[in-house]
Design an enzyme around this catalytic site. Structure first.
Site, PDB file in Angstrom:
ATOM      1  N   HIS A   1       0.843  -1.206   0.000  1.00  0.00           N
ATOM      2  CA  HIS A   1       0.000   0.000   0.000  1.00  0.00           C
ATOM      3  C   HIS A   1       0.871   1.246   0.000  1.00  0.00           C
ATOM      4  O   HIS A   1       1.586   1.500   0.962  1.00  0.00           O
ATOM      5  CB  HIS A   1      -0.883  -0.037   1.262  1.00  0.00           C
ATOM      6  CG  HIS A   1      -1.790   1.129   1.425  1.00  0.00           C
ATOM      7  ND1 HIS A   1      -1.756   1.936   2.534  1.00  0.00           N
ATOM      8  CD2 HIS A   1      -2.767   1.620   0.624  1.00  0.00           C
ATOM      9  CE1 HIS A   1      -2.688   2.869   2.423  1.00  0.00           C
ATOM     10  NE2 HIS A   1      -3.314   2.707   1.277  1.00  0.00           N
ATOM     11  N   ARG A   2       0.837   1.978  -1.100  1.00  0.00           N
ATOM     12  CA  ARG A   2       1.733   3.129  -1.305  1.00  0.00           C
ATOM     13  C   ARG A   2       3.197   2.655  -1.251  1.00  0.00           C
ATOM     14  O   ARG A   2       4.087   3.391  -0.855  1.00  0.00           O
ATOM     15  CB  ARG A   2       1.477   4.220  -0.263  1.00  0.00           C
ATOM     16  CG  ARG A   2      -0.001   4.557  -0.062  1.00  0.00           C
ATOM     17  CD  ARG A   2      -0.244   5.535   1.060  1.00  0.00           C
ATOM     18  NE  ARG A   2      -1.670   5.673   1.371  1.00  0.00           N
ATOM     19  CZ  ARG A   2      -2.166   6.390   2.356  1.00  0.00           C
ATOM     20  NH1 ARG A   2      -1.343   7.067   3.154  1.00  0.00           N
ATOM     21  NH2 ARG A   2      -3.462   6.446   2.571  1.00  0.00           N
TER      22      ARG A   2
ATOM     23  N   GLU B   1       0.424  -0.738  -4.645  1.00  0.00           N
ATOM     24  CA  GLU B   1      -0.680   0.203  -4.864  1.00  0.00           C
ATOM     25  C   GLU B   1      -0.083   1.589  -4.850  1.00  0.00           C
ATOM     26  O   GLU B   1       0.871   1.861  -4.087  1.00  0.00           O
ATOM     27  CB  GLU B   1      -1.709   0.053  -3.739  1.00  0.00           C
ATOM     28  CG  GLU B   1      -2.960   0.893  -3.890  1.00  0.00           C
ATOM     29  CD  GLU B   1      -2.927   2.233  -3.160  1.00  0.00           C
ATOM     30  OE1 GLU B   1      -3.918   2.965  -3.252  1.00  0.00           O
ATOM     31  OE2 GLU B   1      -1.905   2.558  -2.496  1.00  0.00           O
TER      32      GLU B   1
ATOM     33  N   ASP C   1      -1.106   6.060  -5.684  1.00  0.00           N
ATOM     34  CA  ASP C   1      -2.152   7.073  -5.853  1.00  0.00           C
ATOM     35  C   ASP C   1      -1.672   8.079  -6.897  1.00  0.00           C
ATOM     36  O   ASP C   1      -0.564   8.613  -6.775  1.00  0.00           O
ATOM     37  CB  ASP C   1      -2.407   7.785  -4.528  1.00  0.00           C
ATOM     38  CG  ASP C   1      -2.727   6.796  -3.424  1.00  0.00           C
ATOM     39  OD1 ASP C   1      -3.812   6.200  -3.463  1.00  0.00           O
ATOM     40  OD2 ASP C   1      -1.868   6.593  -2.535  1.00  0.00           O
TER      41      ASP C   1
ATOM     42  N   HIS D   1      -0.254  10.871  -2.466  1.00  0.00           N
ATOM     43  CA  HIS D   1      -1.560  10.466  -1.945  1.00  0.00           C
ATOM     44  C   HIS D   1      -2.582  11.598  -1.909  1.00  0.00           C
ATOM     45  O   HIS D   1      -3.661  11.511  -2.472  1.00  0.00           O
ATOM     46  CB  HIS D   1      -1.432   9.853  -0.537  1.00  0.00           C
ATOM     47  CG  HIS D   1      -2.760   9.426  -0.003  1.00  0.00           C
ATOM     48  ND1 HIS D   1      -3.555  10.241   0.791  1.00  0.00           N
ATOM     49  CD2 HIS D   1      -3.469   8.298  -0.198  1.00  0.00           C
ATOM     50  CE1 HIS D   1      -4.676   9.614   1.066  1.00  0.00           C
ATOM     51  NE2 HIS D   1      -4.664   8.437   0.484  1.00  0.00           N
TER      52      HIS D   1
ATOM     53  N   GLU E   1      -4.354   3.677  -8.308  1.00  0.00           N
ATOM     54  CA  GLU E   1      -5.558   4.328  -7.773  1.00  0.00           C
ATOM     55  C   GLU E   1      -5.632   5.762  -8.285  1.00  0.00           C
ATOM     56  O   GLU E   1      -4.776   6.597  -7.968  1.00  0.00           O
ATOM     57  CB  GLU E   1      -5.569   4.322  -6.239  1.00  0.00           C
ATOM     58  CG  GLU E   1      -6.883   4.951  -5.752  1.00  0.00           C
ATOM     59  CD  GLU E   1      -6.960   5.208  -4.258  1.00  0.00           C
ATOM     60  OE1 GLU E   1      -6.173   4.637  -3.482  1.00  0.00           O
ATOM     61  OE2 GLU E   1      -7.842   6.005  -3.893  1.00  0.00           O
TER      62      GLU E   1
ATOM     63  N   LYS F   1      -6.945   9.304  -8.071  1.00  0.00           N
ATOM     64  CA  LYS F   1      -7.564  10.209  -7.099  1.00  0.00           C
ATOM     65  C   LYS F   1      -8.351  11.267  -7.869  1.00  0.00           C
ATOM     66  O   LYS F   1      -7.784  12.029  -8.669  1.00  0.00           O
ATOM     67  CB  LYS F   1      -6.474  10.869  -6.239  1.00  0.00           C
ATOM     68  CG  LYS F   1      -5.812   9.924  -5.240  1.00  0.00           C
ATOM     69  CD  LYS F   1      -6.785   9.405  -4.204  1.00  0.00           C
ATOM     70  CE  LYS F   1      -6.093   8.627  -3.090  1.00  0.00           C
ATOM     71  NZ  LYS F   1      -7.054   7.889  -2.244  1.00  0.00           N
TER      72      LYS F   1
ATOM     73  N   ASP G   1       0.584  -2.030   4.293  1.00  0.00           N
ATOM     74  CA  ASP G   1       1.790  -1.209   4.453  1.00  0.00           C
ATOM     75  C   ASP G   1       3.013  -2.075   4.737  1.00  0.00           C
ATOM     76  O   ASP G   1       4.146  -1.584   4.696  1.00  0.00           O
ATOM     77  CB  ASP G   1       1.618  -0.237   5.633  1.00  0.00           C
ATOM     78  CG  ASP G   1       0.420   0.684   5.483  1.00  0.00           C
ATOM     79  OD1 ASP G   1       0.084   1.040   4.336  1.00  0.00           O
ATOM     80  OD2 ASP G   1      -0.182   1.049   6.517  1.00  0.00           O
TER      81      ASP G   1
HETATM   82  O1  G3P Z   1      -6.366   1.391  -2.641  1.00  0.00           O
HETATM   83  C1  G3P Z   1      -6.610   1.232  -1.287  1.00  0.00           C
HETATM   84  C2  G3P Z   1      -6.347   2.460  -0.489  1.00  0.00           C
HETATM   85  O2  G3P Z   1      -5.188   3.062  -0.978  1.00  0.00           O
HETATM   86  C3  G3P Z   1      -7.487   3.439  -0.512  1.00  0.00           C
HETATM   87  O3  G3P Z   1      -7.347   4.494   0.370  1.00  0.00           O
HETATM   88  O4  G3P Z   1      -6.658   6.703   1.130  1.00  0.00           O
HETATM   89  O5  G3P Z   1      -5.044   4.844   1.224  1.00  0.00           O
HETATM   90  O6  G3P Z   1      -5.688   5.841  -0.958  1.00  0.00           O
HETATM   91  P1  G3P Z   1      -6.122   5.509   0.434  1.00  0.00           P
HETATM   92 MG    MG Z   2      -4.623   4.579  -2.311  1.00  0.00          MG
END
Ligand code: G3P
Ligand code: MG
Length: 254
Positions: A18-19, A45, A47, A60, A119, A121, A242
């Site tokens: 995640h990120r 993942e 953003d 993000h 992802e 945004k 994470d």
């Molecule tokens: O893609 C899952 C997650 O990243 C969604 O929320 O705010 O972490 O981008 P956020």
């Molecule tokens: Mg995200």
């Protein structure tokens, strides 16, 4: 090379950083993605936003305030202005002067080693063109088989699908959102391959429903190994974390 959809059909819960491996390196930077790949994550993942001058930039928030030494909206800054920022020092001195990456730079760094959950945004009914920019970068790097495009905004997913219809898409949602995006998704009737709910929304009834509808299910943000095993046993296809190392150990003993 195996496609992301084939991998999700293989009865093995995929692990996405995640990120990046964002517990250990500044989120949404090349070091965080490199570390996720080194830890053995199946995917990452990230953003993505459109810069003022039309580049796909990875960060993000809608502003740069929290994760760089600058301030202001991402979509009001050029790539050169965004590249001038330090996106690492907030996390630790050893990451000083790490730059915000572009989507193309991430594909070049790790795109052949990990799948990429892109992802988008987007918080408005209209678009600044981010979907077109993301589609162009995916096509330019021949990443159509290696990505899934996700968003909380059904309209962004609809616009993206209209540009690159063969790329799988995932619909993100969480409880208690200010806009009823699930109702909006139903209303526009957009076919999609995957659901990306917050992990607290998942139980056996949810999974029975999702599988009945034919959806893959990727969930976030899971950092607890016990919860990861529960989700795997419920039949979740992908875990977004994470801490890829902790998840891989829990799920595969790796
Ligand atoms: O893609 C899952 C997650 O990243 C969604 O929320 O705010 O972490 O981008 P956020
Ligand atoms: Mg995200």
């Amino acid at each position: 090379m195996q496609s992301i959809v084939d991998a999700m059909y293989k009865n093995r819960t995929l692990v996405f950083g995640h990120r990046g491996a964002s517990a250990y390196a500044p989120m949404n930077t090349i070091p965080a993605y490199e570390l996720a790949a080194e830890q053995g994550a199946d995917g990452i993942e990230l953003d993505v936003h459109r810069s003022k001058d039309g580049h796909a930039v990875i960060v993000h928030d809608f502003t740069v305030d929290h994760t760089t030494d600058g301030s202001g909206r991402v979509d009001a800054m050029t790539l050169a202005e965004l590249k001038a920022l330090d996106a690492g020092s907030w996390f630790g001195e050893s990451f000083k002067n790490i730059r915000l990456p572009t989507l193309g730079e991430v594909f070049e760094a790790v795109g052949q080693r990990v799948f990429v959950n892109v992802e988008i945004k987007s918080e408005s009914l209209t678009t600044d063109g981010v979907e077109q920019v993301v589609a162009d970068v995916i096509a330019h790097h021949h990443m159509q088989q290696r990505v899934i495009v996700s968003s909380f905004n059904p309209l962004a997913l609809q616009r993206f699908r209209g540009i690159l219809p063969d790329v799988p898409i995932g619909f993100l949602y969480a409880p208690n959102m200010p806009v009823d995006i699930q109702a909006l998704m139903r209303q526009i009737g957009l076919p999609h391959e995957a659901r990306h709910p917050y992990h607290g929304m998942i139980d056996s009834a949810y999974m029975a429903w999702a599988k009945g509808e034919g959806y893959r299910v990727n969930t976030w943000t899971v950092n607890d190994p016990i919860r990861a095993v529960e989700l795997r046993d419920l039949g979740v296809d992908g875990i977004i974390t994470d801490k890829p190392d902790v998840m891989l150990k829990a799920l595969r003993g790796a």
